[in-house]
Write an enzyme that holds these catalytic residues in place. Structure first.
Site, PDB file in Angstrom:
ATOM      1  CD  GLU A 195      -2.807  -1.093  -0.175  1.00 43.40           C
ATOM      2  OE1 GLU A 195      -3.070  -0.001  -0.734  1.00 43.40           O
ATOM      3  OE2 GLU A 195      -3.142  -2.200  -0.659  1.00 43.40           O
ATOM      4  CG  HIS A 198      -0.857   1.067  -4.549  1.00 41.02           C
ATOM      5  ND1 HIS A 198      -0.775   0.859  -5.897  1.00 41.02           N
ATOM      6  CD2 HIS A 198      -1.400  -0.068  -4.036  1.00 41.02           C
ATOM      7  CE1 HIS A 198      -1.230  -0.349  -6.184  1.00 41.02           C
ATOM      8  NE2 HIS A 198      -1.621  -0.942  -5.067  1.00 41.02           N
TER       9      HIS A 198
HETATM   10 ZN    ZN Z   1      -2.538  -2.785  -4.876  1.00 42.29          ZN
END
Ligand code: ZN
Length: 395
Positions: A195, A198
């Protein structure tokens, strides 16, 4: 409900309908889901449909048959105006189209007023703010949002809906039910790196939407989520913005690969990859944003969701062009992945620090995230300050 198993029944129902309408003129005939009978004739792949065609023919005849001013107005609704028979749309038949898109912010405010009328809200809830936070929501989504919030408030023993229930309901509608945070150390750390990957790749690529929050609280199918604040005009997106989305979307897999090594990458990026490939393909064939040039490479029905139409379009394309499309799509994703890998490699220290905090707190909001990241690296100007009202889309 016009079309039955027996050929001719639909046509006779259409005749009856217009007979009744003429008796009751002036009046309005409203046909919902007109595509059920009004679909383009002669494309019956896997056998024609005599009954449907006869029903449509009868409808066309009736609409032509009006004398000067019979006082009958025919209105029809469909979600698939693109597959309607062209004869239906000729002058004198359905010759005016009103497209009803998902509502804009003003429309959403008005819809929320309708559905919020019978509900009690805390003083901190503003329907205008909810409307700003929900771009892309349809009327039904908004109604559902307020109902979910009311249920949550009830379950929490409150007498009015607070902004907390609204936030939770938006998250739930967009990303699914909240699950329990995993306790297994290794997977938790993997999801955290994914995460944060990202969030970092998105934040460092110019043109990307700003991060709203990063969380390890699972929702729906997702083990963790990074939410971004969407651009206020989702209909006009630049090449830079689209490319930045691809880089951000690949950030999860890139982080897994750099931190844990290639053999350890997981299936967790499957959803990301699917989205990114779709986006890259659209950039090439629909938006003319690749080295192939400003061409629309999808013809006619090929833009529709119809798989068979798409296959037919693909078959009529030259072998060479099909190959060029594939290599352009691949080049876009490869280029984006290199950038994502670079962001992860260059910011290892920042990533470790953010992941550590994320594992401890389970959710970081955008400002907390940017505060730590900007200690290590400069965030591109356009990605720095989020608009005043946050809304979110997961990646
Ligand atoms: Zn992802």
């Amino acid at each position: 409900e016009f079309v039955e198993m027996f050929v001719g029944v639909g046509a006779s129902r259409v005749r009856d309908l217009f007979k009744k309408a003429k008796e009751n003129a002036p009046c309005i005939v409203f046909v919902d889901e007109i595509d059920a009978v009004g679909r383009q004739r002669g494309t019956g792949i896997g056998g024609g449909n005599d009954e449907r065609e006869q029903t449509l023919n009868q409808l066309l005849t009736e609409m032509d048959g009006f004398e000067g001013n019979t006082g009958i107005i025919v209105i029809a609704a469909t979600n698939r105006a693109d597959i309607l028979d062209s004869a239906l749309l000729r002058p004198g038949r359905f010759d005016r189209q009103v497209s009803v898109d998902v509502p804009d912010v003003r429309g959403r405010t008005e819809i929320l007023k309708v559905h919020g009328g019978n509900k009690k809200f805390d003083a901190d809830v503003s329907l205008d703010v909810i409307a700003m936070r929900t771009p892309g929501f349809s009327g039904a989504d908004l109604a559902n949002l307020l109902n979910e919030a009311a249920i949550l408030a009830g379950r929490r023993g409150k007498t009015a809906i607070s902004s907390k229930e609204i936030d939770d309901s938006i998250d739930r509608i967009v990303a699914g039910m909240e699950g329990t945070v995993m306790t297994d150390g290794k997977s938790k750390s993997l999801v955290a790196y994914h995460e944060v990957g990202h969030a970092i790749c998105g934040t460092l690529t110019p043109g990307h939407d700003p991060v709203q929050k990063v969380t390890l609280v699972p929702r729906g199918q997702a083990r963790g989520l990074t939410w971004f604040i969407p651009n206020d005009d989702p209909t006009l997106i630049s090449r830079q913005q689209l490319f930045a989305r691809i880089v951000g979307g690949l950030g999860g897999r890139a982080a897994e690969e750099v931190i844990f090594g290639e053999p350890e990458v997981t299936t967790g990026a499957a959803g990301d990859l699917q989205q990114i490939t779709g986006l890259a393909k659209q950039m090439v064939v629909t938006f003319g944003m690749s080295e192939i040039g400003p061409w629309s490479l999808m013809e006619g029905g090929a833009q529709s969701g119809d798989v068979i139409m798409r296959m037919m379009a693909r078959n009529s394309m030259s072998e060479k062009l099909a190959e060029d499309i594939d290599s352009a799509v691949k080049r876009l994703s490869d280029e984006a992945y290199e950038i994502a890998l670079m962001h992860i490699r260059n910011n290892r220290e920042a990533i470790d620090k953010i992941v550590e905090l994320l594992i401890e707190k389970e959710t970081l909001n955008g400002d907390e995230f940017r505060a730590i990241l900007s200690e290590f690296v400069e965030i591109p100007v356009e990605n720095r300050v989020p608009p005043a009202t946050p809304a979110a889309l997961p990646a």
